[in-house]
Each structure stands twice: as C-alpha cells, then as structure tokens.
Design an enzyme around this catalytic site. Structure first.
Site, PDB file in Angstrom:
ATOM      1  CD  GLN A 128      -2.667   1.141   2.618  1.00 28.46           C
ATOM      2  OE1 GLN A 128      -3.426   0.195   2.725  1.00 28.46           O
ATOM      3  NE2 GLN A 128      -2.605   2.105   3.526  1.00 28.46           N
ATOM      4  N   GLY A 129       0.716   2.083  -1.021  1.00 29.21           N
ATOM      5  CA  GLY A 129       1.471   3.324  -1.122  1.00 29.21           C
ATOM      6  C   GLY A 129       0.620   4.527  -0.760  1.00 29.21           C
ATOM      7  CB  SER A 131       2.160   6.847   5.051  1.00 31.60           C
ATOM      8  OG  SER A 131       1.016   6.590   5.828  1.00 31.60           O
ATOM      9  CD  GLU A 246      -5.458   0.128   7.140  1.00 30.53           C
ATOM     10  OE1 GLU A 246      -4.319  -0.187   7.498  1.00 30.53           O
ATOM     11  OE2 GLU A 246      -5.715   1.151   6.474  1.00 30.53           O
ATOM     12  CG  ASN A 388      -4.774   5.533  19.856  1.00 25.64           C
ATOM     13  OD1 ASN A 388      -5.005   4.675  19.004  1.00 25.64           O
ATOM     14  ND2 ASN A 388      -4.572   5.243  21.128  1.00 25.64           N
ATOM     15  CD  GLU A 389      -2.572  10.901  19.099  1.00 24.86           C
ATOM     16  OE1 GLU A 389      -1.991  10.741  20.183  1.00 24.86           O
ATOM     17  OE2 GLU A 389      -2.408  10.126  18.124  1.00 24.86           O
TER      18      GLU A 389
END
Length: 402
Positions: A128-129, A131, A246, A388-389
C-alpha cells in the site's frame, strides 16, 4: 441487537471448526504464534491462503459476483472468530481486504478480470502506497505526483512505512493528479507494477529488529492508463472507503481473546516466586479480568457493527471506535505477556523467522522468545491505519457530534 445464532449458523460454525481441525497444520499455527509482527511471513500466510482458496473460502468477505462464497455478514464473523480462536494466521489483508474491495467496487471490468483472480491464486502480492515522509496522519497533504503522458501516467515521489514492499510485486498508490484546487480533490488511485526500473525499495528495521516496513521511491515510475481506478480526482473517496474497511472490516476481539487464553495458560506454568503459580496471584487475576472485560466489550461493539451491516447499512465511523479500542487493548495484552515472563521475556533475537529449522533456540520458551518483539511491534498499532488522535477526532465529530 439479537446475537443468538440460528440453527443454520450453528451448523456453519461446526463446519468451520471441522475444517480448521483438519487443515490448520501445526506448522502454520506455530508459524503464526512465532510471528511478532502484524503480518505473518509470506511463506506461512500464502500457504494458509492456498488452503482456504482450494476450499473456496479465501475471498469470504467478497460478494458472490466478485468471486466470494456469498456468505452473510454473520457467517463471515463466525469464520473470522473461529480462525482466531484456532490460532490461524492473519490473512494477507493488503490484497484480500483492502485493494480487492476497491477493485470490485470502483474498478472496470478489465481490472476485475485481471486482478481479482491473481489475488486469490497468490500470483499478485500487494503493498500500500499511502503514507509519505510529510503526509502520514494528514494524508491529504501527499505530494507524490502522477502526470499523464499519452496512454500512461508517470509518477514521482516517495512512500513510507510500506508494509511488505520488499515482497510485493504490485502496489496500490495514491498520487496527486491536480494541484490547483482543494487538496483532497486532486488525488487519484493507481495500480502499479513493482518490478520496473522507476521503483526502488529501502528497508526500515523496527525496534524489534523486524523488516516489515520500507520506504519506496518512485522515480518516473509508470502506470498504464488502465492502472487508474475510477476517475481522476476520485482517489480521496476511494481511500476513505478503503480505510473504513481497514479500520473496522474485521473482528479483532476474538484474536485478542485467543492471545489472552494463551497467556493465562502459560501463567499456570510460571512461578510467582513464592512456591505457587503466577496465575494464582490476586493482582494477576485482576489484570487478566480487566483485559477480558475490555475484549468482551470490544466484541459487543463489533457485533453491533455486524448487525448494521446485516441490515444493509455501511459500517460507518464506529469502525474508528473499534480501531481505537483494539489498538490500546492489543498493547496492553502484549505488555501482559512481557510481564508474565519477566527476565525470560527479555530475549530479543534478531534472526527471523522465529520458526522452522533455522530458528534460534528459545532461552526460556517459545512464548517468552517472541514476547518482547511482539510488544515492541505493537507500539505501531496506535499509529498505523490512522493514529489514536485521528480516530478520536473522527469519533468526536461523526459519532458524538462535537
């Protein structure tokens, strides 16, 4: 919410259990148990995929028209739960659960015919590209460019934290095709061949010494025009669809419950230092009970999402709640394992894999050998798939209406 199983569903559960008892070999189960990372090594994962594919169950989440078995949402959950409780390895999620739904939902007929069968056969292994070094949680800020030149697109940029890029022969990529308007509107979704001169992979070793992620450099990498999924500028909508799968497209609670069971079993064999077993200590029992309740609460949320899906509703932003809770519980479970083994769990072998004939011998036990590596690896749970944020912000806005 009715969570009782029908007679047909109970019979299906029995069928799955019988299949697992016959086909889940000790080699595959032990390989999964000795893998500290989220993704098992391809030799274990692909072997298990092949077993499921032969039975027709590998694409269990796909609709029947895309090649799936046509299971109900409840059947899918039963299957995942029984696999988790039996100690089966995680499936190769990047191909089966992420890019495949994109292809059969947004792809054209040629893309479906070309890619879906190869995902099932194992001929294509995907990474997966998404980030980038300066676009992680703020994915809309990605800078990788895709410029159309005749009947192809030329891509330039860099992707990071790319899981199993060193094994993959295919990559699905978000790239910017328009930089003039709103940043989300200029992103498109591409399918790329990894085996080309314009793509290079640089390994990133984790704190545990695992080579699971990489940085990928795109230097005039080429995607044919039929490598564009959907329309130009549709990539952001496709990415949100994919990330929703996901973050909440699986059942996570049963795997956590299985790991807790294994820890409790091991605790009966570990001394408390006072002539008894660690499992008999009051404080230990409290920690295990608290985690057990958290896992059961998580499963109730997952079942609520399952109920919505069964009624034809999308999983929705509640998947962010599942991702948030599961990530924190995963880290707590892995910390419990480290505390269980004490100094015996501090072994951190650099050799991989930790199974098979060439694996290093454990100093204490196989569970202790993998404990520290798994604990260090699970630090990433609260980062990957949205931090988490990020999940908390989604919940605040879309669930709580803040």
């Amino acid at each position: 919410m009715d969570i009782d199983l029908s007679d047909e569903e109970i019979a299906f559960r029995g069928e799955v259990r019988a299949f697992l008892a016959e086909n889940l070999t000790d080699r595959i189960r032990d390989g999964a148990a000795s893998s500290p990372t989220v993704f098992v090594e391809p030799d274990i994962g692909q072997d298990w995929n092949a077993v499921l594919n032969e039975r027709g169950w590998l694409a269990y989440q796909w609709p029947k028209e895309a090649g799936g078995p046509g299971w109900t949402p409840t059947q899918r959950y039963i299957f995942e739960k029984e696999c988790a409780l039996a100690g089966a390895p995680n499936l190769t999620v990047l191909g089966l659960k992420l890019v495949a739904p994109v292809i059969y939902t947004f792809g054209n007929a040629d893309q479906k015919a070309e890619y879906l069968p190869r995902i099932l056969s194992g001929e294509d292994y995907w990474c997966q590209g998404f980030s980038e070094p300066n676009a992680g949680s703020d994915l809309a800020s990605l800078q990788t460019r895709a410029v159309k030149e005749g009947d192809r697109y030329v891509l330039n940029g860099s992707k990071i934290w790319t899981t199993h890029a060193h094994w993959a022969n295919k990559m699905f990529v978000l790239a910017r095709t328009d930089a003039t308007g709103k940043k989300q509107a200029g992103i498109s979704f591409f399918l790329l061949d990894m085996d080309q001169p314009g793509i290079s992979v640089r390994p990133i070793l984790t704190m545990a010494g695992d080579h699971e992620v990489n940085q990928v450099f795109l230097e005039d990498a080429v995607a044919d025009a039929d490598g564009l999924v959907g329309e130009e500028g549709q990539g952001w909508a496709i990415a949100k669809f994919l990330l929703e799968n996901e973050r909440g497209g699986s059942c996570l609670a049963p795997k956590l419950a299985y790991d807790l069971d294994q820890i409790e079993k091991a605790a009966r064999q570990e001394s408390d230092g006072y002539g008894g077993a660690l499992a008999d200590g009051i404080e230990w029992k409290r920690r295990v009970a608290r985690l057990r309740l958290e896992v059961e609460s998580l499963e109730m949320i997952e079942l609520k999402i399952l109920s919505n899906i069964a009624k034809g509703r999308p999983p929705g932003p509640q998947t962010s709640l599942v991702k948030l809770l599961a990530s924190n519980i995963r880290q707590d479970v892995d910390l419990l394992a480290v505390d269980l083994y004490g100094t015996g769990g501090l072994q951190l072998p650099t050799a991989r894999p930790l199974y098979g004939e060439n694996a290093p011998a454990p100093l204490h036990s196989p569970g202790a050998q993998v404990a520290s590596a798994r604990y260090l690896n699970s630090r990433a749970w609260t980062i990957f798939g949205g931090t988490n944020e990020v999940q908390s912000t989604i919940i605040a806005k879309t669930v709580l209406g803040l």
